[in-house]
Design a protein around this motif. Structure first.
Motif, short mmCIF file in Angstrom:
data_model
loop_
_atom_site.label_atom_id
_atom_site.label_comp_id
_atom_site.label_asym_id
_atom_site.label_seq_id
_atom_site.Cartn_x
_atom_site.Cartn_y
_atom_site.Cartn_z
N ASN A 118 2.59 6.70 -1.08
CA ASN A 118 1.44 5.81 -1.16
C ASN A 118 1.33 5.15 -2.53
N LYS A 139 -4.47 1.47 -1.26
CA LYS A 139 -4.03 1.42 0.13
C LYS A 139 -4.69 0.23 0.84
N GLY A 181 -0.75 10.62 -2.97
CA GLY A 181 -1.19 9.30 -3.44
C GLY A 181 -0.72 9.04 -4.84
N ARG A 220 -8.53 11.18 -0.16
CA ARG A 220 -7.09 11.24 -0.31
C ARG A 220 -6.50 12.38 0.51
N GLY A 275 0.81 -1.22 0.00
CA GLY A 275 0.00 0.00 0.00
C GLY A 275 0.83 1.26 0.00
N GLY A 276 2.14 1.10 0.01
CA GLY A 276 3.04 2.25 -0.02
C GLY A 276 4.44 1.79 0.31
N TYR A 309 7.38 8.67 2.90
CA TYR A 309 6.47 7.58 2.57
C TYR A 309 5.65 7.96 1.33
#
Length: 642
Positions: free
Chosen positions: A362, A366, A639, A632, A352-353, A360
């Protein structure tokens, strides 16, 4: 007193005066003789023309521009006869008064008439100046009814352009009077002021072929300029411009337009034959009606077009530069394969990331992500983490190398004016064009999924799709298939390809397999474009207009919804059609895929000899208009894109 009684001195004085008088008379007669010789013999031709011009008038007869047809011979752009009202300045002593009377008689704007005269003030006074283009029959009748009050004013039937409304407006372009700046350019050499020339699109790109040759009409006029009769022996017919047969398929073009109408979005689309670069369909929206230019656009309409926030005069297909989003992933994947960084079986685990350089990033999916995934399925499911990883392994310069080789970040070379170039960044580019100079590895992560500094045009993405589909040949898009100067159609050889990308067939096939899965696989992001038996390959892409944090903080009425992309080619193993569809603020890439489906259905129905599908309704499109922004933005992190 008699002469006999005159003194000798008086007689001598009288004789002298008579001699002087004789000499003066002789000189006068000699001067008259010289004058007669000059006027009647030495300058005979000059004064004969001047005398002729007192009762003859030569009027230019504009040449009809060449008709434009589609690849099957269907007329797309033609001519129609309209009336123009013009002024010959040498035939009126009071131009201001004449314009005032004319404006009142026909209901025209006097200031606009004056502007038309001022624009042509440097022309010879005998050359007609068009004051009203596409004059109505009522205006012509009103002008003729007051002819005695309007010396120098007359009307003439002339050819003007007729376009199919706003369909393919940016492709066809429009016409208008040649400008002063154009007359300084070599490609307009010999064009006289007031001539109608191409100003945009095909009309401009092929203006020399379409223009034709102006003729003239010689008429006898009376003392107030009224035409009495025509002298055919001294008149010359105009020669129509060459006919152009375009590569455009009118049915495909209509399908493009109908798809956008049903979807209700602005944007652009380009459809190509990937085998040779022929343009089958081309649109940019919002558009304009070229007919308003053909009949003489008024100042208010021109100002409205130029100040419209939606920029209808901008050719988005060639000049719009946008982030490609996930469409860029095939370039990154192929770069990884060709540079030996990965194999088609290389796998990445997506939860998911992922973290890169202390930040981090994404994935669009997710809550568990895609799990362990290989290249083909990473394309199918548009896994961001997979391509973050491959991009990081490659570095930005190797990404730049392969993306530009495939047609991104470079001009396509299409035979239309004013194409802009996109951007695929590199370390060299940043050093030369930014203050920061140094490229940071963390920037590559965003570039790997088509964000960051990456920008492309719709035409370049159409070429990119064609290059992936045809095995690595970067075709040159072009629009003209044949020309006819009156002696029959002559084919125009297609331009050579821009380049040939040296790729390993098996590696490119892995990319194509992934694009096939996007449409035909069980987890693809564009299954709505699946057409049984046609092996459509494609890729969706959603591109952010602004970052999530920026959108959350924005205080604006501007539309900040994401853009939607879809590129395609079909059939997979022998592509005959390829293209790109861009929906401006289309929210989801699947909406762009819905437009592409109608284009593909129309193309294959025509090819197979089946009835063409009707224009889709909004319900047929199955649009997804839900805006995922709130979800988001709440996450507070950037994202990925599908």
């Amino acid at each position: 007193m008699s002469t006999a009684s005159m003194l000798p001195d008086d007689r001598r004085s009288l004789t002298l005066r008579l001699s002087v008088l004789q000499y003066l008379i002789a000189i006068a007669f000699a001067g008259l003789a010289v004058g007669f010789w000059i006027f009647q013999i030495a300058q005979h031709d000059k004064f004969e023309v001047m005398a002729s011009d007192n009762h003859l008038r030569r009027l230019p007869r504009p040449a009809p521009r060449g008709v434009i047809l589609d690849r099957d011979g269907k007329v797309l752009v033609e001519n129609q006869n309209t009336f123009s009202i013009f002024l010959v300045r040498e035939q009126t002593r009071d131009i201001e008064g004449t314009l005032r009377v004319l404006a009142a008689a026909i209901g025209a704007d006097e200031a606009q008439l004056r502007d038309a005269v001022n624009r042509r003030r440097d022309d010879p006074s005998y050359r007609p100046i068009v004051l009203i283009e596409n004059a109505s029959r009522e205006q012509v009748i009103a002008m003729r009814a007051r002819r005695w009050e309007l010396p120098g004013i007359d009307s003439q039937e002339v050819p003007s352009r007729r376009y199919p409304g706003d369909m393919a407006a940016h492709l066809f372009g429009y016409v208008g009077e040649v400008t002063e700046s154009q007359m300084q350019r070599p490609d307009f050499e010999g064009v006289e002021s007031g001539t109608i020339v191409g100003q945009a699109g095909v009309e401009l790109a092929y203006n020399r072929l379409l223009m034709g040759k102006e003729g003239n009409k010689t008429v006898i006029v009376n003392s107030v300029g009224r035409e009495i009769s025509q002298i055919d022996a001294q008149s010359q017919d105009p020669v129509e411009g060459r006919r152009l047969q375009l590569t455009i398929d009118a049915d495909v073009q209509k399908a493009v337009e109908d798809g956008f109408d049903a979807a209700g979005f602005n944007g652009a689309a380009v459809v190509l034959d990937p085998r040779n670069g022929e343009v089958l369909g081309f649109t940019s929206l919002p558009a304009f009606d070229p007919n308003t230019f053909a009949v003489g656009i008024d100042r208010a309409t021109w100002n409205a077009l130029n100040t419209d926030d939606l920029k209808p005069l901008q050719n988005r297909a060639l000049q719009g530069r946008y982030s490609p989003g996930s469409l860029f992933k095939m370039a990154v994947g192929l770069a990884g394969l060709e540079e030996g960084v990965i194999t088609p079986e290389f796998r990445v685990h997506c939860s998911g990331g992922a973290n890169f350089y202390g930040r981090y990033f994404n994935c669009w999916k997710k809550g568990g992500g895609h799990g362990s995934i290989d290249l083909r399925h990473a394309i199918e499911q548009s896994c961001d983490v997979f391509f973050y990883t491959v991009g990081n392994m490659l570095g930005v310069d190797r990404i730049h190398k392969w993306a530009t080789a495939l047609g991104l970040g470079v001009k396509s070379g299409i035979d239309l004016p004013n194409e802009l170039q996109g951007l695929v960044p590199s370390t060299e580019w940043k050093a030369q064009h930014t203050k920061e100079k140094k490229w940071y590895p963390g920037e590559t992560i965003s570039v790997a999924i088509g964000q960051g500094q990456v920008s492309v045009t719709p035409i370049s993405l159409a070429v990119y799709a064609a290059t992936l589909g045809n095995g690595g040949t970067r075709v040159t898009p072009h629009l003209v298939k044949a020309t006819d100067d009156g002696s029959g159609w002559k084919s125009v050889p297609p331009p050579p390809p821009q380049s040939r990308v040296e790729v390993t067939p098996e590696k490119l096939q892995a990319i194509r397999d992934g694009m096939w899965l996007v449409v035909n696989g069980g987890a693809g992001t564009a299954t709505r474009t699946r057409i049984p038996g046609k092996d459509v390959c494609g890729k969706t892409g959603t591109a952010q207009v602004i970052s999530n944090q920026g959108r959350a903080a924005a205080r604006t009425t501007r539309n900040l919804r994401d853009h939607g992309w879809f590129i395609f080619f079909a059939p997979r193993d022998n592509p005959q059609i390829a293209g790109a569809v861009f929906l401006e603020h289309g929210i989801h890439s699947a909406n762009a895929a819905s437009v592409a489906r109608h284009i593909l259905e129309t193309y294959f129905a025509k090819k197979d000899g089946r009835p063409l599908p009707p224009p889709p309704t909004r319900e047929d499109m199955h649009l997804d208009l839900r805006d995922p922004f709130a979800r988001r933005a709440a996450a507070g992190v950037e994202g990925g894109q599908q």
